[in-house]
Design a protein around this motif. Structure first.
Motif, PDB file in Angstrom:
ATOM      1  N   ASN A 109     -15.236  -3.966   0.312  1.00 44.05           N
ATOM      2  CA  ASN A 109     -14.522  -3.486  -0.868  1.00 44.05           C
ATOM      3  C   ASN A 109     -14.463  -4.687  -1.793  1.00 44.05           C
ATOM      4  N   PRO A 110     -15.344  -4.744  -2.795  1.00 46.21           N
ATOM      5  CA  PRO A 110     -15.581  -5.990  -3.531  1.00 46.21           C
ATOM      6  C   PRO A 110     -14.378  -6.461  -4.337  1.00 46.21           C
ATOM      7  N   PRO A 111     -14.395  -7.730  -4.754  1.00 48.89           N
ATOM      8  CA  PRO A 111     -13.271  -8.289  -5.511  1.00 48.89           C
ATOM      9  C   PRO A 111     -12.872  -7.403  -6.692  1.00 48.89           C
ATOM     10  N   HIS A 112     -11.587  -7.082  -6.751  1.00 45.62           N
ATOM     11  CA  HIS A 112     -11.069  -6.182  -7.777  1.00 45.62           C
ATOM     12  C   HIS A 112      -9.581  -6.449  -7.959  1.00 45.62           C
ATOM     13  N   VAL A 133      -6.717 -14.107  -4.505  1.00 39.86           N
ATOM     14  CA  VAL A 133      -6.751 -15.416  -5.165  1.00 39.86           C
ATOM     15  C   VAL A 133      -5.580 -15.494  -6.136  1.00 39.86           C
ATOM     16  N   THR A 134      -4.821 -16.580  -6.054  1.00 40.37           N
ATOM     17  CA  THR A 134      -3.673 -16.745  -6.942  1.00 40.37           C
ATOM     18  C   THR A 134      -4.140 -17.023  -8.370  1.00 40.37           C
ATOM     19  N   SER A 135      -3.222 -16.888  -9.313  1.00 41.25           N
ATOM     20  CA  SER A 135      -3.563 -17.035 -10.733  1.00 41.25           C
ATOM     21  C   SER A 135      -3.781 -18.496 -11.113  1.00 41.25           C
ATOM     22  N   ASN A 136      -4.275 -18.709 -12.330  1.00 38.38           N
ATOM     23  CA  ASN A 136      -4.488 -20.065 -12.858  1.00 38.38           C
ATOM     24  C   ASN A 136      -3.164 -20.837 -12.889  1.00 38.38           C
ATOM     25  N   PRO A 137      -3.191 -22.148 -12.714  1.00 41.88           N
ATOM     26  CA  PRO A 137      -4.391 -22.987 -12.572  1.00 41.88           C
ATOM     27  C   PRO A 137      -4.818 -23.226 -11.128  1.00 41.88           C
ATOM     28  N   ASN A 139      -5.627 -21.005  -8.486  1.00 44.26           N
ATOM     29  CA  ASN A 139      -6.716 -20.171  -7.957  1.00 44.26           C
ATOM     30  C   ASN A 139      -6.908 -20.384  -6.453  1.00 44.26           C
ATOM     31  N   ARG A 140      -5.796 -20.321  -5.735  1.00 40.17           N
ATOM     32  CA  ARG A 140      -5.823 -20.587  -4.290  1.00 40.17           C
ATOM     33  C   ARG A 140      -6.138 -19.313  -3.520  1.00 40.17           C
ATOM     34  N   LEU A 141      -7.100 -19.387  -2.607  1.00 38.11           N
ATOM     35  CA  LEU A 141      -7.455 -18.256  -1.765  1.00 38.11           C
ATOM     36  C   LEU A 141      -6.466 -18.140  -0.611  1.00 38.11           C
ATOM     37  N   ILE A 142      -5.868 -16.966  -0.456  1.00 36.44           N
ATOM     38  CA  ILE A 142      -4.991 -16.666   0.674  1.00 36.44           C
ATOM     39  C   ILE A 142      -5.662 -15.544   1.443  1.00 36.44           C
ATOM     40  N   SER A 143      -6.105 -15.820   2.669  1.00 34.16           N
ATOM     41  CA  SER A 143      -6.924 -14.860   3.400  1.00 34.16           C
ATOM     42  C   SER A 143      -6.548 -14.813   4.875  1.00 34.16           C
ATOM     43  N   LYS A 144      -6.985 -13.732   5.538  1.00 34.82           N
ATOM     44  CA  LYS A 144      -6.669 -13.554   6.947  1.00 34.82           C
ATOM     45  C   LYS A 144      -7.617 -12.517   7.542  1.00 34.82           C
ATOM     46  N   THR A 145      -7.873 -12.631   8.836  1.00 36.19           N
ATOM     47  CA  THR A 145      -8.629 -11.621   9.574  1.00 36.19           C
ATOM     48  C   THR A 145      -7.645 -10.646  10.210  1.00 36.19           C
ATOM     49  N   LEU A 146      -7.864  -9.348   9.959  1.00 41.53           N
ATOM     50  CA  LEU A 146      -6.941  -8.315  10.408  1.00 41.53           C
ATOM     51  C   LEU A 146      -7.578  -7.447  11.490  1.00 41.53           C
ATOM     52  N   TYR A 147      -6.735  -7.000  12.418  1.00 41.84           N
ATOM     53  CA  TYR A 147      -7.143  -6.125  13.510  1.00 41.84           C
ATOM     54  C   TYR A 147      -6.315  -4.832  13.444  1.00 41.84           C
ATOM     55  N   PRO A 148      -6.706  -3.796  14.202  1.00 37.48           N
ATOM     56  CA  PRO A 148      -5.962  -2.536  14.141  1.00 37.48           C
ATOM     57  C   PRO A 148      -4.455  -2.735  14.319  1.00 37.48           C
ATOM     58  N   GLY A 149      -3.702  -2.151  13.399  1.00 36.98           N
ATOM     59  CA  GLY A 149      -2.250  -2.284  13.416  1.00 36.98           C
ATOM     60  C   GLY A 149      -1.727  -3.398  12.529  1.00 36.98           C
ATOM     61  N   ASP A 150      -2.616  -4.280  12.059  1.00 42.27           N
ATOM     62  CA  ASP A 150      -2.187  -5.374  11.180  1.00 42.27           C
ATOM     63  C   ASP A 150      -1.993  -4.865   9.745  1.00 42.27           C
ATOM     64  N   VAL A 151      -1.085  -5.532   9.039  1.00 43.78           N
ATOM     65  CA  VAL A 151      -0.726  -5.148   7.673  1.00 43.78           C
ATOM     66  C   VAL A 151      -0.844  -6.366   6.768  1.00 43.78           C
ATOM     67  N   PHE A 152      -1.326  -6.153   5.535  1.00 49.65           N
ATOM     68  CA  PHE A 152      -1.469  -7.254   4.578  1.00 49.65           C
ATOM     69  C   PHE A 152      -1.109  -6.746   3.187  1.00 49.65           C
ATOM     70  N   VAL A 153      -0.510  -7.631   2.380  1.00 50.01           N
ATOM     71  CA  VAL A 153      -0.076  -7.267   1.036  1.00 50.01           C
ATOM     72  C   VAL A 153      -0.904  -8.005  -0.014  1.00 50.01           C
ATOM     73  N   PHE A 154      -1.325  -7.265  -1.060  1.00 49.56           N
ATOM     74  CA  PHE A 154      -2.030  -7.840  -2.201  1.00 49.56           C
ATOM     75  C   PHE A 154      -1.126  -7.699  -3.431  1.00 49.56           C
ATOM     76  N   ILE A 159      -6.738 -10.730  -8.003  1.00 45.49           N
ATOM     77  CA  ILE A 159      -8.052 -10.359  -7.483  1.00 45.49           C
ATOM     78  C   ILE A 159      -8.021 -10.409  -5.959  1.00 45.49           C
ATOM     79  N   HIS A 160      -8.510  -9.346  -5.315  1.00 42.98           N
ATOM     80  CA  HIS A 160      -8.489  -9.300  -3.856  1.00 42.98           C
ATOM     81  C   HIS A 160      -9.712  -8.535  -3.343  1.00 42.98           C
ATOM     82  N   PHE A 161      -9.907  -8.561  -2.023  1.00 46.13           N
ATOM     83  CA  PHE A 161     -11.096  -7.953  -1.408  1.00 46.13           C
ATOM     84  C   PHE A 161     -10.810  -7.673   0.057  1.00 46.13           C
TER      85      PHE A 161
END
Length: 220
Positions: A109-112, A133-137, A139-154, A159-161
């Motif tokens: 699901n591409p960056p949007h 990715v956080t806003s300027n200046p 632009n820090r990437l906050i990422s994680k690998t998720l497995y079934p049952g995991d939850v993540f907030v955007f 911009i997220h993916f």
């Protein structure tokens, strides 16, 4: 003294009003089912509202999110939305839902961004690498690998993916804090706009040659 108190109260009232105008107003009825009938509707926040006495269960119903969708496309994913276009009863309720299917081995699901809603995603099947990715200046990437049952907030507007990093199909559901959160897919918007963005703008912004920019525009 009384004049000073009245002046202070008046300024506080103006300040409170300015804050209140920055948020959606509270509902003054149970619901506001969206309709397209200009003769029998009341205009509210971009939609016309059906007479509440005419509302039915189907105004609040959608079926089919259990059905997998084909991911045979260029990015290997498909989003099934459930927003005001599918459930007119969502009008003014500030909430919607999507199902996302991802192909194995890289379905993306591409960056949007969603300009009008925060997203909370739960993985049902598969393994997803997700991030925003956080806003300027920074632009820090906050990422994680998720497995079934995991939850993540955007957070709203960022911009997220999500990408399937497993060997089987992946499925996720996401809730969004808007009846119509909108979506801006970065590559499609920048290189597939109608009319095309001027080459000089894109070559300078992305530090690419005109040849590469023209190629990217041809892909979208």
């Amino acid at each position: 003294m009384k004049v000073a108190c009245l002046y202070l109260a008046f300024n506080l009232l103006i300040l409170a009003s300015s804050f209140a105008s920055a948020y959606d107003p509270s509902l003054l009825q149970d619901f506001c089912v969206a309709v397209n009938d200009t003769n029998n509707g009341v205009f509210v926040n971009g939609k016309l509202c059906k007479d509440p006495k005419l509302a039915t269960a189907n105004d609040f119903f959608f079926s089919g999110l259990n059905i997998p969708k084909s991911t045979s496309n260029s990015v290997g994913s498909v989003v099934t939305p459930v927003n005001i276009d599918q459930i007119p009863g969502l009008n003014t309720l500030s909430i919607s839902l999507v199902r996302i299917d991802y192909a194995p081995n890289g379905g993306l699901n591409p960056p949007h961004t969603h300009p009008r809603g925060t997203e909370i995603l739960v993985v049902l099947e598969g393994i997803l690498y997700v991030g925003f990715v956080t806003s300027n200046p920074d632009n820090r990437l906050i990422s994680k690998t998720l497995y079934p049952g995991d939850v993540f907030v955007f957070p709203i507007g960022l911009i997220h993916f999500q990408q399937n990093v497993g060997k089987i199909n992946a499925v996720a559901f996401a809730g969004l804090s808007s009846q119509n959160p909108g979506v801006i897919t970065i590559a499609n918007t920048v290189f597939g706009s109608n009319l095309p963005v001027n080459l000089d703008v894109l070559t300078t912004a992305f530090q690419l040659s005109k040849k590469i920019v023209k190629y990217l525009q041809s892909r979208f």
